[in-house]
Design a protein around this motif. Structure first.
Motif, PDB file in Angstrom:
ATOM      1  N   SER A 287      -0.064  19.557  -4.639  1.00 25.63           N
ATOM      2  CA  SER A 287      -1.244  19.054  -3.933  1.00 25.63           C
ATOM      3  C   SER A 287      -0.902  17.766  -3.196  1.00 25.63           C
ATOM      4  CB  SER A 287      -2.401  18.834  -4.899  1.00 25.63           C
ATOM      5  OG  SER A 287      -1.960  18.050  -5.974  1.00 25.63           O
ATOM      6  N   LEU A 288      -1.837  17.334  -2.349  1.00 20.83           N
ATOM      7  CA  LEU A 288      -1.568  16.178  -1.493  1.00 20.83           C
ATOM      8  C   LEU A 288      -2.388  14.973  -1.933  1.00 20.83           C
ATOM      9  CD1 LEU A 288      -1.601  17.887   2.020  1.00 20.83           C
ATOM     10  CD2 LEU A 288       0.364  17.311   0.591  1.00 20.83           C
ATOM     11  N   PHE A 289      -1.774  13.843  -1.823  1.00 19.84           N
ATOM     12  CA  PHE A 289      -2.401  12.576  -2.190  1.00 19.84           C
ATOM     13  C   PHE A 289      -2.914  11.876  -0.947  1.00 19.84           C
ATOM     14  CE2 PHE A 289      -1.072   9.909  -6.098  1.00 19.84           C
ATOM     15  CZ  PHE A 289      -1.809  10.742  -6.915  1.00 19.84           C
ATOM     16  N   ASP A 290      -4.152  11.408  -0.959  1.00 19.91           N
ATOM     17  CA  ASP A 290      -4.561  10.589   0.184  1.00 19.91           C
ATOM     18  C   ASP A 290      -4.386   9.106  -0.163  1.00 19.91           C
ATOM     19  OD1 ASP A 290      -6.692   9.764  -1.312  1.00 19.91           O
ATOM     20  OD2 ASP A 290      -8.148  11.045  -0.312  1.00 19.91           O
ATOM     21  N   ASP A 291      -4.730   8.217   0.767  1.00 23.86           N
ATOM     22  CA  ASP A 291      -4.454   6.781   0.565  1.00 23.86           C
ATOM     23  C   ASP A 291      -5.129   6.256  -0.693  1.00 23.86           C
ATOM     24  OD1 ASP A 291      -4.571   7.667   3.119  1.00 23.86           O
ATOM     25  OD2 ASP A 291      -5.474   5.845   3.941  1.00 23.86           O
ATOM     26  N   GLN A 292      -6.336   6.773  -0.935  1.00 18.57           N
ATOM     27  CA  GLN A 292      -7.081   6.256  -2.081  1.00 18.57           C
ATOM     28  C   GLN A 292      -6.404   6.653  -3.393  1.00 18.57           C
ATOM     29  OE1 GLN A 292     -11.167   5.907  -2.012  1.00 18.57           O
ATOM     30  NE2 GLN A 292     -10.702   4.711  -0.197  1.00 18.57           N
ATOM     31  N   ASP A 293      -5.950   7.909  -3.459  1.00 16.08           N
ATOM     32  CA  ASP A 293      -5.237   8.353  -4.656  1.00 16.08           C
ATOM     33  C   ASP A 293      -3.984   7.517  -4.858  1.00 16.08           C
ATOM     34  OD1 ASP A 293      -7.002  10.558  -4.764  1.00 16.08           O
ATOM     35  OD2 ASP A 293      -5.717  11.688  -3.410  1.00 16.08           O
ATOM     36  N   GLN A 294      -3.314   7.284  -3.719  1.00 16.74           N
ATOM     37  CA  GLN A 294      -2.065   6.559  -3.759  1.00 16.74           C
ATOM     38  C   GLN A 294      -2.289   5.143  -4.292  1.00 16.74           C
ATOM     39  OE1 GLN A 294      -0.514   5.798   0.130  1.00 16.74           O
ATOM     40  NE2 GLN A 294       1.604   5.851  -0.558  1.00 16.74           N
ATOM     41  N   LEU A 295      -3.322   4.526  -3.777  1.00 14.68           N
ATOM     42  CA  LEU A 295      -3.640   3.167  -4.195  1.00 14.68           C
ATOM     43  C   LEU A 295      -3.958   3.132  -5.688  1.00 14.68           C
ATOM     44  CD1 LEU A 295      -4.196   0.297  -2.993  1.00 14.68           C
ATOM     45  CD2 LEU A 295      -6.605   0.909  -3.035  1.00 14.68           C
ATOM     46  N   ALA A 296      -4.783   4.079  -6.128  1.00 11.10           N
ATOM     47  CA  ALA A 296      -5.196   4.088  -7.526  1.00 11.10           C
ATOM     48  C   ALA A 296      -3.981   4.277  -8.432  1.00 11.10           C
ATOM     49  CB  ALA A 296      -6.211   5.201  -7.755  1.00 11.10           C
TER      50      ALA A 296
ATOM     51  N   LEU B 153      -0.744   3.671  -7.797  1.00 11.43           N
ATOM     52  CA  LEU B 153       0.171   2.529  -7.781  1.00 11.43           C
ATOM     53  C   LEU B 153      -0.380   1.364  -8.582  1.00 11.43           C
ATOM     54  CD1 LEU B 153       1.664   2.663  -4.221  1.00 11.43           C
ATOM     55  CD2 LEU B 153       2.928   2.498  -6.356  1.00 11.43           C
ATOM     56  N   LYS B 154      -1.677   1.216  -8.522  1.00  9.71           N
ATOM     57  CA  LYS B 154      -2.300   0.132  -9.268  1.00  9.71           C
ATOM     58  C   LYS B 154      -2.057   0.320 -10.764  1.00  9.71           C
ATOM     59  CE  LYS B 154      -6.820  -1.785  -9.165  1.00  9.71           C
ATOM     60  NZ  LYS B 154      -8.134  -1.615  -8.574  1.00  9.71           N
ATOM     61  N   GLU B 155      -2.250   1.573 -11.181  1.00  5.71           N
ATOM     62  CA  GLU B 155      -2.073   1.914 -12.577  1.00  5.71           C
ATOM     63  C   GLU B 155      -0.612   1.711 -13.010  1.00  5.71           C
ATOM     64  OE1 GLU B 155      -4.657   2.650 -14.352  1.00  5.71           O
ATOM     65  OE2 GLU B 155      -3.336   2.776 -16.121  1.00  5.71           O
ATOM     66  N   LEU B 156       0.299   2.242 -12.176  1.00  5.34           N
ATOM     67  CA  LEU B 156       1.719   2.222 -12.530  1.00  5.34           C
ATOM     68  C   LEU B 156       2.308   0.828 -12.569  1.00  5.34           C
ATOM     69  CD1 LEU B 156       3.224   5.169 -10.457  1.00  5.34           C
ATOM     70  CD2 LEU B 156       2.945   5.050 -12.925  1.00  5.34           C
TER      71      LEU B 156
ATOM     72  N   ASP C  32      -3.317  -7.884  -7.391  1.00  8.31           N
ATOM     73  CA  ASP C  32      -3.470  -8.627  -6.158  1.00  8.31           C
ATOM     74  C   ASP C  32      -3.463  -7.612  -5.037  1.00  8.31           C
ATOM     75  OD1 ASP C  32      -3.006  -9.869  -3.770  1.00  8.31           O
ATOM     76  OD2 ASP C  32      -1.667 -11.374  -4.606  1.00  8.31           O
ATOM     77  N   LYS C  33      -4.562  -7.590  -4.316  1.00  4.65           N
ATOM     78  CA  LYS C  33      -4.727  -6.533  -3.341  1.00  4.65           C
ATOM     79  C   LYS C  33      -3.684  -6.620  -2.231  1.00  4.65           C
ATOM     80  CE  LYS C  33      -8.017  -4.439  -0.375  1.00  4.65           C
ATOM     81  NZ  LYS C  33      -8.440  -5.054   0.852  1.00  4.65           N
TER      82      LYS C  33
ATOM     83  N   THR D  37     -18.087   4.434  -9.893  1.00  2.00           N
ATOM     84  CA  THR D  37     -17.451   5.602  -9.281  1.00  2.00           C
ATOM     85  C   THR D  37     -16.495   5.272  -8.142  1.00  2.00           C
ATOM     86  OG1 THR D  37     -19.414   5.833  -7.902  1.00  2.00           O
ATOM     87  CG2 THR D  37     -19.304   7.207  -9.864  1.00  2.00           C
ATOM     88  N   SER D  38     -16.468   4.023  -7.688  1.00  2.00           N
ATOM     89  CA  SER D  38     -15.584   3.703  -6.559  1.00  2.00           C
ATOM     90  C   SER D  38     -14.178   3.409  -7.065  1.00  2.00           C
ATOM     91  CB  SER D  38     -16.119   2.497  -5.797  1.00  2.00           C
ATOM     92  OG  SER D  38     -17.402   2.765  -5.310  1.00  2.00           O
ATOM     93  N   PRO D  39     -13.180   3.644  -6.201  1.00  2.00           N
ATOM     94  CA  PRO D  39     -11.798   3.415  -6.626  1.00  2.00           C
ATOM     95  C   PRO D  39     -11.514   1.941  -6.941  1.00  2.00           C
ATOM     96  CG  PRO D  39     -11.883   4.010  -4.289  1.00  2.00           C
ATOM     97  CD  PRO D  39     -13.248   4.225  -4.841  1.00  2.00           C
ATOM     98  N   SER D  40     -12.256   1.013  -6.334  1.00  2.00           N
ATOM     99  CA  SER D  40     -12.005  -0.402  -6.626  1.00  2.00           C
ATOM    100  C   SER D  40     -13.310  -1.172  -6.459  1.00  2.00           C
ATOM    101  CB  SER D  40     -10.973  -0.958  -5.657  1.00  2.00           C
ATOM    102  OG  SER D  40     -11.531  -1.004  -4.359  1.00  2.00           O
ATOM    103  N   PRO D  41     -13.404  -2.353  -7.085  1.00  2.00           N
ATOM    104  CA  PRO D  41     -14.617  -3.165  -6.921  1.00  2.00           C
ATOM    105  C   PRO D  41     -14.875  -3.479  -5.447  1.00  2.00           C
ATOM    106  CG  PRO D  41     -13.198  -4.111  -8.612  1.00  2.00           C
ATOM    107  CD  PRO D  41     -12.436  -2.982  -8.008  1.00  2.00           C
ATOM    108  N   LYS D  42     -13.780  -3.688  -4.720  1.00  4.35           N
ATOM    109  CA  LYS D  42     -13.909  -4.009  -3.301  1.00  4.35           C
ATOM    110  C   LYS D  42     -14.602  -2.847  -2.575  1.00  4.35           C
ATOM    111  CE  LYS D  42     -12.825  -6.805   0.022  1.00  4.35           C
ATOM    112  NZ  LYS D  42     -13.570  -8.033   0.053  1.00  4.35           N
TER     113      LYS D  42
END
Ligand SMILES: Nc1ncnc2c1ncn2[C@@H]1O[C@H](COP(=O)(O)OP(=O)(O)OP(=O)(O)O)[C@@H](O)[C@H]1O
Ligand SMILES: [Mg+2]
Length: 673
Positions: A106-115, A117-120, A128-129, A491-496
């Motif tokens: 499956s394919l990752f979009d930017d939001q998945d990618q961000l989430a 990487l943040k975790e990892l 730090d954003k 439900t949002s990927p980040s507080p921002k």
């Protein structure tokens, strides 16, 4: 349409590598479409052996359409016209075994990618954003340069880059173990595969016997490598480009690839085109003079025979709202006087955030518009949620809106409950909302489901009652009552992101309030009327298909590449916006100048620039200087609208709106007449 001799030569040269290097509007894309037809008609190529690569999905759809018109659908069948990424995906789909992947990747979009990487990277990087964004773009650059994690560790000099390389390794492992690909993998994986696997390489070289690439100046290292691998030693290809329109260096684009081409393929046939078929002489001259401020590797000349045309205009506005009012006002008047279509107009801007005020003004004035790339305000999920609530408030029969909100935010009203409610309501010919109050429901529904359902609809019903008397308060109570803000944070990927979404909700609330209250010119509306206006806008977006509709086009300068419009508004011509502040800081003005060049050369007949005297930036009020690019234009061809007397905000609102409303009335009368 006849091709000029240069175009003709580029089309007919089929025995080796070919580069068309020419300025904007000189018919490069036209060469590609005609050449595809020529290859099939005159050179015996089968459509399925030809691949053409364009820069956006929109461009590839248009190209397919054009070729199909020339050749007929049957002859064009099997042609591969796509973006680089779609071509990469196609290769991966067919070669997943050779890549050691499962077919179900499956394919990752930017939001998945961000989430992810943040975790990892939790234990490696502080939260730090900016740092995280830097990590994302560093990984992306490595991938675009075909550097794997080991390679990255080898070239990382600073401590920061070493940590980044380590994170890249973790990220890469994670993607592999989950059978997931990110955007850059779509180019990277096929390229590595073709490099390493001779059998696969030969298979694809047999499949793609002729390759054409549009907007070649924006290819990055991995894309260029992919081109070389696909064409192989036979080198049957045509690429077209313009170094002055290279605007993707931040994504690793290498305009030097134009120079490399001559080194890698000494037999390269280079064709230059000099006639611009798009713009008036004034527009073209302005573009040429502007871009002459950049250093040049290739000398290019461009002339137009489309007449001098009218002068370029610069309008100044007090602030962003006023800017949008002025553009909407001008546009309505122009449309009315010249009997044009809405799709003849484009509003171009540097950043997506600039589109909001224009959307608002266009929506309020009932001018159909379309935003390409970037998400339009009305298609955001939070706006759709709120709109669904408003629809139920004004119409309790609206089942689809009811279904959208019944569990948003989550209220533990399960599918079984809803299904039974649906059956009950159907039999009695009632809406879901109204049926939920029936005493008899207890026969089919019991326990917690029913309790949750009725608690919700009873509460909602109180709001419905309040709506009739005090709509603004009712909607305010509603947003608070459902505690939508907490739901967004959950439900949002980040507080921002949650904050952004809540801001959108507040914006819609504010628009609604303004429309309910009306002003000197606009009659107050009922909530039902406001909701209809919003919903219509939303539907227009959903009904949006590939076929062209008569809508004003809004897009970023980046997204406008390759396109053309009779009338263009290039807005926000201010230092800090265009050129963008980050580019000023990094001394990267040349790329911004190319971006301005791309914008100017989209215009066919008329071009209007706008700028603000005051603008809100990151919450602060700034007084920007006019963009240096405006000052670089040939001033004889530009009319700066004379400074008007500074008027109070109130007066300005009045006159601005009077003008827009007056024009609208004129228009409507004209339509009736
Ligand atoms: N020989 C020609 N005669 C008449 N019109 C032409 C000719 N060649 C191209 N055109 C027209 O000129 C316009 C610009 O052509 P095209 O979009 O192919 O230019 P381009 O070089 O690809 O521009 P860009 O650099 O912006 O991508 C189009 O409307 C096209 O139909
Ligand atoms: Mg083009």
């Amino acid at each position: 349409m006849r091709l000029n001799p240069g175009q003709q030569r580029a089309v007919e040269f089929v025995t080796g590598p070919c580069l068309v290097l020419a300025g904007a509007g000189s018919g490069k894309t036209r060469v590609i479409t005609n050449k595809i037809a020529h290859l099939i008609r005159e050179c015996g190529y089968q459509a399925r052996h030809i691949a053409a690569v364009t820069f956006t999905n929109k461009a590839s759809r248009e190209m397919k359409e054009r070729v199909a018109q020339t050749l007929g659908r049957k002859e064009a069948r099997g042609l591969m016209i796509s973006t680089f990424h779609t071509l990469g995906l196609e290769i991966i789909k067919r070669e997943y075994k050779a890549l050691g992947m499962k077919s179900t990747f499956s394919l990752f979009d930017d939001q998945d990618q961000l989430a992810l990487l943040k975790e990892l990277t939790k234990q490696w990087l502080e939260e730090d954003k900016t740092l995280l964004q830097q990590l994302i773009s560093t990984i992306s650059n490595w991938k675009n340069d075909l550097v794997d994690p080991q390679g990255a560790a080898g070239i990382a000099k600073s401590q920061r880059d070493q940590i980044f390389a380590h994170c890249y390794g973790l990220y890469d492992q994670h993607l592999k173990s989950c059978n997931v690909l990110d955007f850059d993998d779509l180019i990277l994986l096929p390229t590595l595969l073709l490099q390493r696997n001779q059998e696969v390489r030969e298979r694809w070289q047999q499949r793609i016997r002729y390759l054409l690439v549009d907007e070649y100046q924006d290819t990055n290292t991995s894309q260029y490598e992919l081109v070389k691998l696909l064409v192989g030693a036979r080198a049957r290809f045509t690429v077209v480009g313009d170094d002055d329109q290279s605007i993707y260096s931040w994504r690793g684009a290498r305009p030097q690839n134009l120079v490399l081409l001559k080194e890698d393929f000494p037999a390269l046939e280079v064709v230059k085109l000099e006639q611009n078929y798009r713009s008036t002489q004034r527009i073209l001259k302005s573009a040429n003079i502007l871009i002459a401020n950049n250093p040049h590797v290739f000398e290019k000349r461009l002339f137009s025979e489309l007449g001098q045309g009218s002068e370029l205009k610069v309008l100044s506005a007090n602030n962003e709202d006023h800017e949008a009012e002025r553009v909407a006002g001008e546009l309505i008047a122009h449309h009315f006087i010249n009997k044009t279509q809405y799709k003849d107009y484009a509003i171009l801007y540097r950043g997506n955030h600039q589109s909001r005020v224009f959307e608002k003004l266009l929506m309020q004035n009932r001018i159909p518009y379309r935003i390409s790339g970037g998400t339009s305000f009305f298609s955001r999920p939070e706006i759709k949620d709120l709109l669904a609530y408003l629809r139920v408030l004004t119409n309790q029969e609206d089942d689809s809106a009811f279904l959208r909100i019944v569990n948003t935010p989550r209220r533990e009203i399960g599918p079984a409950t809803l299904q039974k409610l649906g059956e009950w309501a159907n039999l009695r010919n009632k809406s879901l909302f109204n049926a939920s109050f029936d005493m008899g429901l207890q026969q089919t529904l019991s326990g917690r489901g029913l309790e949750h359902l009725q608690r919700f609809t009873q509460w909602l019903n109180e709001i419905v009652q309040l709506t009739e008397r005090e709509p603004v308060n009712a909607v305010r109570d509603l947003i608070r009552g459902i505690d939508y803000e907490s739901w967004l944070f959950e439900t949002s990927p980040s507080p921002k992101a949650a904050e952004m979404r809540m801001k959108n909700v507040n914006t819609l609330f504010q628009w609604m309030t303004e429309m309910l209250e009306g002003d000197e010119l606009n009659e107050p509306m009922t909530l039902a009327q406001v909701v209809t206006r919003f919903t219509l806008r939303d539907m227009m977006e959903r009904g949006e298909s590939d076929e062209e509709q008569d809508q004003v086009q809004l897009m970023t300068l980046h997204a406008s590449k390759g396109l053309e419009f009779p009338y263009v508004y290039l807005v926000g011509m201010e230092e800090g916006l265009l050129p963008h502040q980050s580019s000023i800081d990094e001394n990267n003005i040349e790329e911004e100048r190319r971006l301005a060049y791309v914008g100017i050369t989209r215009a066919q007949k008329e071009l209007t620039f706008t700028l603000c005297r005051e603008r809100r930036q990151y919450g602060e009020l700034v007084r920007p200087e006019p963009s240096r690019f405006l000052l670089e234009l040939p001033q004889d061809d530009v009319v700066w609208e004379r400074e008007k007397r500074v008027v109070s905000a109130e007066q300005r609102m009045k006159t601005g709106q009077t003008r827009v409303a007056g024009l609208r009335a004129m228009l409507e009368n004209a339509k009736k007449g």
